[in-house]
Write a protein that holds these residues in place. Structure first.
Motif, PDB file in Angstrom:
ATOM      1  N   ARG A 179       0.860  -1.173  -0.216  1.00  0.00           N
ATOM      2  CA  ARG A 179      -0.057  -0.118   0.085  1.00  0.00           C
ATOM      3  C   ARG A 179       0.986   1.309  -0.133  1.00  0.00           C
ATOM      4  NH1 ARG A 179      -3.108   0.986   4.638  1.00  0.00           N
ATOM      5  NH2 ARG A 179      -4.905   1.276   3.685  1.00  0.00           N
ATOM      6  N   ALA A 180       1.526   1.516  -1.292  1.00  0.00           N
ATOM      7  CA  ALA A 180       2.627   2.524  -1.119  1.00  0.00           C
ATOM      8  C   ALA A 180       2.227   3.838  -0.948  1.00  0.00           C
ATOM      9  CB  ALA A 180       3.173   2.625  -2.551  1.00  0.00           C
ATOM     10  N   ASP A 181       0.876   4.015  -1.150  1.00  0.00           N
ATOM     11  CA  ASP A 181       0.319   5.592  -0.769  1.00  0.00           C
ATOM     12  C   ASP A 181      -0.034   5.386   0.575  1.00  0.00           C
ATOM     13  OD1 ASP A 181       1.036   6.291  -3.384  1.00  0.00           O
ATOM     14  OD2 ASP A 181      -1.026   5.817  -4.236  1.00  0.00           O
ATOM     15  N   HIS A 182      -0.554   4.585   1.159  1.00  0.00           N
ATOM     16  CA  HIS A 182      -1.210   4.267   2.648  1.00  0.00           C
ATOM     17  C   HIS A 182      -0.052   3.801   3.573  1.00  0.00           C
ATOM     18  CE1 HIS A 182      -5.232   5.409   1.145  1.00  0.00           C
ATOM     19  NE2 HIS A 182      -4.806   4.869   0.074  1.00  0.00           N
ATOM     20  N   GLY A 196      -8.021   1.774   1.833  1.00  0.00           N
ATOM     21  CA  GLY A 196      -7.189   1.881   0.513  1.00  0.00           C
ATOM     22  C   GLY A 196      -7.686   0.903  -0.560  1.00  0.00           C
ATOM     23  N   ARG A 251      -3.453  -3.102  -6.561  1.00  0.00           N
ATOM     24  CA  ARG A 251      -2.177  -2.486  -6.343  1.00  0.00           C
ATOM     25  C   ARG A 251      -1.164  -4.093  -6.299  1.00  0.00           C
ATOM     26  NH1 ARG A 251      -1.578   2.742  -5.060  1.00  0.00           N
ATOM     27  NH2 ARG A 251      -3.291   3.764  -5.671  1.00  0.00           N
TER      28      ARG A 251
END
Length: 497
Positions: free
Chosen positions: A350-353, A360, A440
């Motif tokens: 979860r790169a963004d989270h 997410g 993702r």
């Protein structure tokens, strides 16, 4: 004299030195050396565990200087148990670091990793207080570097706090050891126990001062309330892989409390203070699990709460309660390590989270990771069918006759409910509220799941083999409350006549 006893200290120290030479393009050589060292350490720990399980206490005298004048390493059931737990956890964590590439974020991961194992194993084996201090410093210096591995401003800030607090602890440790040496004239733990028992009444006040100082230091290492504030920020701020290995570091403090209380001081010095602090640690830890905003923070507060549960059993200071606590000790160590590894698996997908407990997009291997998180949550909360339920049940049963039983039962059962609510809410947020159609993938592999699966298998083995394990823990507790065998092995039979 059994020379194999010194191997758990010497082997990782040699591997660490060799790993320093493997830098840059030769970093894979350092990784291979570190992995081979952990495999060898596990084999040695298994051999020593088999040797100690029969009840014999083995001693290695460094330089062939007899105790209490020389340095001694002592192997009994408790130290063998801790060596085996440390070696098994280290191997699993190292494999995870290698599979995920965490070790390649800095040149010195493997030397620091091995020096940390050196300090941990030395603390479990040493037979005198000064060398306990020395090995504490070895593991702490290595942990400073590992804590900062991967860099980052937040990590540096938490690391500075960690260093300062442990420097204060080290100072108190030296003051306590100096006080006890001034009164007894010895640093050997077996010899000190005999001399304290023979002291006149007028000298016992200084002994109590030294004992309280050491207990404060050990409580700081174990993150016992109110000395726990450093742990959530430190464990929550470092990389999850390092935090997973740090899961055993609080148990060094617990080990030191058990060793010094049963062998040297007795419960009259620390017992009245430790039980209320342990109960409060259980409550604060699991309230923190409920309030956490990130997976690493949640696991860090899980360390505080579960270690508090363990110290409740230790503070009761009787064989049945100690045996229950010793059964819970490997459970909580493996469970918290599992939570940190699962947090790492989730955050990297979860790169963004990251590891934030927020909804997410769906991510790769979401189903298997959800199962791993579910099992880790069951284990931390102490719900059936995993070993946490058995451990908590044994502790509650052992506390029935104690005057504080209502408080102990209320704290453990109430925080179990808190943990269930907190972990269920986190699981539903991460795995049920993800947005469909936004899977993702990234650079991840199902092979990354193997170390976490290995920890689940170990927890399962602890559950399935609960009968045999509790029998062994009863034997460990019996040996701790009958220190004559330890003293005779270190000083000779003539010393206790």
């Amino acid at each position: 004299m059994n020379a194999l006893i010194v191997a758990p200290i010497v082997l990782p120290a040699i591997v660490a030195a060799l790993s320093v030479l493997a830098r840059g393009r030769r970093q894979r050589v350092g990784a291979a050396l570190s992995l081979a060292g952990c495999v060898g350490l596990l084999a040695i720990a298994l051999a020593l565990f088999a040797q100690a399980s029969g009840g014999a206490v083995s001693v290695y005298t460094v330089g062939d200087w007899p105790a209490p004048f020389g340095i001694v390493l002592v192997l009994d059931r408790l130290s063998a148990l801790m060596l085996l737990l440390n070696a098994g956890l280290a191997l699993v964590v190292l494999v995870h670091a290698l599979l995920t590439g965490v070790d390649r974020k800095g040149w010195h991961f493997h030397p620091l990793f091995q020096f940390l194992l050196t300090g941990l194993n030395g603390a479990f084996l040493t037979g005198d207080l000064f060398n306990l201090f020395v090995f504490f410093e070895v593991l702490l210096i290595a942990s400073y570097g590992l804590m900062l591995h991967g860099q980052g401003a937040g990590r540096l800030k938490a690391g500075l706090q960690y260093v300062v607090i442990n420097l204060v602890g080290s100072t108190l440790f030296l003051i306590g050891v100096g006080t006890l040496y001034g009164v007894t004239g010895t640093l050997n733990m077996a010899d000190m126990g005999l001399r304290i028992a023979a002291l006149p009444t007028g000298d016992r006040g200084l002994v109590q001062v030294g004992a309280l100082l050491l207990t404060v230091v050990f409580a700081l290492k174990a993150a016992l309330l109110p000395l726990h504030l450093w742990l959530p920020r430190t464990y929550g701020g470092t990389s999850p892989v390092v935090a997973a290995l740090f899961a055993i570091m609080t148990k060094v403090g617990v080990y030191a409390i058990i060793r010094t209380t049963t062998l040297i001081f007795g419960a009259q010095v620390t017992g009245p203070l430790m039980l209320p602090a342990a109960i409060a640690s259980v409550v604060i830890g699991f309230v923190g699990v409920l309030a956490a905003r990130g997976l690493r923070e949640q696991a860090a507060f899980g360390v505080v709460g579960s270690t508090g549960t363990l110290l409740v059993a230790v503070a009761l200071f009787e064989p049945r309660a100690l045996a229950a606590g010793l059964y819970y000790l490997p459970h909580t160590t493996l469970t918290v390590a599992l939570l940190f590894l699962v947090a790492d698996l989730i955050a990297r997908r979860r790169a963004d989270h990251g590891d934030a407990i927020t909804p997410g997009p769906r991510f790769a291997s979401m189903g298997p990771i959800a199962v791993l998180y579910l099992l880790a949550g069951i284990a931390l909360a102490g719900m059936p069918p995993l070993s946490g339920f058995i451990g908590k049940l044994l502790i509650l049963k052992a506390a029935l006759a104690h005057q504080a039983a209502p408080w102990i039962w209320a704290a453990i059962l109430g925080t179990t409910l808190l943990a269930v609510i907190a972990l269920a809410r986190t699981g539903s947020t991460l795995f049920w509220k993800g947005r469909a159609g936004e899977m993702r993938h990234g650079a991840v592999s199902r092979l990354d799941l193997l170390p976490a699966v290995a920890l689940v298998v170990l927890l399962g083995a602890l559950t399935v083999g609960a009968g045999s394990v509790t029998g062994f823990m009863d034997a460990v507790a019996g040996q701790m409350f009958a220190p004559r065998g330890y003293i005779e092995a270190v000083l000779g039979q003539a010393a206790v006549r």
